[in-house]
Design a protein around this motif. Structure first.
Motif, mmCIF file in Angstrom:
data_model
loop_
_atom_site.group_PDB
_atom_site.id
_atom_site.type_symbol
_atom_site.label_atom_id
_atom_site.label_comp_id
_atom_site.label_asym_id
_atom_site.label_seq_id
_atom_site.Cartn_x
_atom_site.Cartn_y
_atom_site.Cartn_z
ATOM 1 N N CYS A 1 27.726 61.217 54.973
ATOM 2 C CA CYS A 1 27.951 59.800 55.145
ATOM 3 C C CYS A 1 28.205 58.944 54.102
ATOM 4 O O CYS A 1 29.035 58.277 54.020
ATOM 5 C CB CYS A 1 26.755 59.181 56.116
ATOM 6 N N CYS B 1 21.833 63.800 61.207
ATOM 7 C CA CYS B 1 23.135 63.027 61.544
ATOM 8 C C CYS B 1 24.121 63.655 62.593
ATOM 9 O O CYS B 1 24.637 64.512 62.193
ATOM 10 C CB CYS B 1 23.717 62.743 60.183
ATOM 11 N N HIS C 1 27.084 62.813 63.155
ATOM 12 C CA HIS C 1 28.398 62.592 62.859
ATOM 13 C C HIS C 1 28.988 63.927 62.232
ATOM 14 O O HIS C 1 29.779 64.472 62.180
ATOM 15 C CB HIS C 1 28.927 61.459 61.647
ATOM 16 N N HIS C 2 27.882 64.603 61.343
ATOM 17 C CA HIS C 2 28.121 65.676 60.454
ATOM 18 C C HIS C 2 27.359 66.838 60.767
ATOM 19 O O HIS C 2 27.451 67.942 59.893
ATOM 20 C CB HIS C 2 28.008 65.169 58.900
ATOM 21 N N CYS D 1 22.005 60.527 55.171
ATOM 22 C CA CYS D 1 22.882 61.952 55.283
ATOM 23 C C CYS D 1 23.946 61.866 53.959
ATOM 24 O O CYS D 1 24.665 60.601 54.111
ATOM 25 C CB CYS D 1 23.656 61.647 56.530
HETATM 26 ZN ZN LIG Z 1 26.478 61.960 58.258
#
Ligand SMILES: [Zn+2]
Ligand SMILES: [Zn+2]
Length: 526
Positions: free
Chosen positions: A144, A169, A171-172, A141
């Protein structure tokens, strides 16, 4: 005489203190153990080699283990060393088998740690197969990487990014990249001179503050819900590994499926309906039911998602509690069963078949016989039986149309490949094949000349990039040498290294040759 009362002091330990055993390699702490973002074993090896300022090959060289007293592990180090020479094959390092077992044991002994097996999928080796579980190249990612770099956190590669079913990913909400955006090449799992966060081919930074989406990743767009499920499920398995009281056994899938069938009074004869609901072929389900084989990861995820549970619960929860919960989702099964039991037409109308076939022959894009059979709600065999001439005519017509379409299609591919010959930077055949619905071997067979030209152009471009990079490094090295020389200091490798922006290059042969030559010219002894 009066004596003062004597006080007794704490006794002193006069034996020399016991010094705990020193580890052969730094006892570097792995990142994120017990979380879905847990580091992978290959990433740990790269970080460990960086901490020791040596290449990965040197770190895992059989000579390091020469005086290592566990003979079986020393023998195995030869195999690991051989695997390192083919970086794309080293996906087994993070895997479920003997390679990852021996490698993690060896590293645990060298670093005096006891948690390195959690950086692999070893805890889950009994629930699924190695096939299709791992990618044979890196995925990452970019957001990240950028975030860790900005926040001065250590760069690493989570184990999750190596799992083939994981494409995003969480998180994003960024699709994982699988090829370098600068040179369009895939990156090996591990390499002898690898720098985390940088492309091992062109040396460029792989992070990015904004999300990047490449053409072939858009195909996953409709599948985002499924991707979320897969990523969360795989993350849960990785996070739970250190906390498992006992490892799941090989017969667990069979146990759950058999108990579920018994609890819902589904006989073996109704397996076909059951499998249609799950979306896995009935032969496969029978193999799992009789515990002849464990499911492949994609089949396993299909089964657990159909049961509206996660693989972690499927394999670790008490079986009776689990089956109780699975009953809730059995509504879906009933729905599937109803669909299957739709009444089939019993009497076929010959005139109707003739009408539909004649109409199909007039259509601009002639439908297949299967499509016509669907429209008529009868079998292909019935169409052939009642109207053999029209059946053959439609087949012939469709073949002619498809040939025409193929000619049109191959013209489009030719134009696409010809356009690729003037695109800069020159793309690789691998990246082009990904954006075409045609296999590489077929592409080479249809357009051999064009494919070889594209390949050659990409190779020349890569060589030119490498040469340019090396020239830049040598230029920087020469500047550093003359600076040191003018200051009256000897330009040794260690001194020059301190002045370089990318000191990693000092390990390469071309750099050492150039340094040797320049030092000789300046009159230094080598
Ligand atoms: Zn990420
Ligand atoms: Zn690159």
């Amino acid at each position: 005489m009066k004596y003062k009362k004597l006080s007794i002091y704490e006794s002193l330990e006069l034996h020399p203190p016991e010094i705990s055993k020193c580890s052969r390699l730094y006892s570097l702490e792995p990142i994120g153990i017990g979380t879905p973002d847990c580091e992978s074993l290959t990433s740990y090896i790269i970080r460990l080699s960086q901490a020791h300022c040596v290449t990965v090959n040197k770190l895992l060289h059989p000579n390091i283990l020469k005086d290592f007293d566990r003979k079986d592990l020393s023998d195995y180090s030869q195999i690991i060393y051989r695997l390192l020479r083919s970086p794309h094959n080293s996906k087994s390092f993070n895997g479920l088998g003997l390679t990852s077992t021996k490698l993690s044991q060896q590293l645990e002994a060298l670093t005096l740690r006891n948690d390195l097996s959690f950086l692999t999928m070893l805890s889950w080796s009994e629930i699924t197969t190695y096939h299709q579980l791992f990618r044979d190249h890196q995925a990452w990612c970019p957001v990240c990487y950028e975030e860790w770099q900005t926040n001065k956190k250590p760069l690493y590669i989570p184990l999750l990014w190596f799992l083939d079913p994981v494409k995003i990913c969480l998180h994003h909400y960024q699709y994982l990249l699988e090829e370098c955006p600068h040179c369009r090449q895939t990156l090996p799992i591990i390499g002898k001179q690898m720098q985390l966060g940088y492309c091992s081919h062109c040396g460029n930074w792989l992070g990015s503050s904004s999300s990047i989406q490449t053409y072939h990743q858009t195909i996953y767009k409709d599948n985002i819900k499924w991707q979320e499920y897969v990523t969360i499920s795989m993350g849960e398995l990785i996070a739970a590994a250190p906390h498992l009281s006992s490892l799941p056994t090989r017969d667990r899938t069979a146990q759950v499926l058999n108990t579920y069938l018994n609890a819902n009074n589904i006989t073996k004869g109704e397996i076909a309906t059951f499998t249609r609901f799950i979306g896995v072929r009935s032969e496969n389900i029978l193999i799992y039911l009789y515990n002849k084989r464990v499911p492949r990861i994609d089949k396993l995820l299909q089964i657990t998602s159909a049961f509206q549970t996660s693989p972690l619960k499927f394999f670790t929860e008490d079986i009776n509690t689990l089956i109780g919960k699975l009953k809730v989702s059995s509504q879906l099964f009933v729905k599937g069963k109803e669909q299957h039991d739709k009444p089939k037409p019993t009497k076929l109308d010959k005139i109707k078949i003739r009408q539909v076939l004649t109409q199909a022959l007039l259509e601009e894009v002639p439908p297949s016989i299967t499509e016509v059979a669907k429209r008529l709600k009868c079998s292909r065999h019935s169409i052939k039986y009642y109207c053999p001439e029209l059946y053959q005519a439609l087949k012939l017509h469709r073949r002619t149309e498809r040939l025409k379409n193929f000619n049109q299609y191959s013209l489009e591919i030719r134009n696409f490949l010809e356009a690729a010959l003037i695109v800069n930077p020159p793309p690789s055949m691998q990246s082009l094949t990904k954006s075409l619905p045609i296999k590489s071997a077929k592409l080479y067979k249809l357009f051999p000349e064009l494919c070889y030209q594209i390949s050659k152009r990409h190779k020349e471009y890569r060589n030119a990039c490498t040469l340019e990079k090396r020239n830049q490094v040598i230029h920087e090295m020469n500047e550093a040498i003359s600076k040191l020389h003018n200051q009256g200091k000897e330009p040794t490798l260690a001194q020059v290294r301190k002045l370089l922006t990318k000191p990693g290059y000092t390990r390469e042969q071309f750099f050492q040759d150039a340094l040797f030559k320049t030092r000789q010219e300046l009159g230094y002894e080598n």
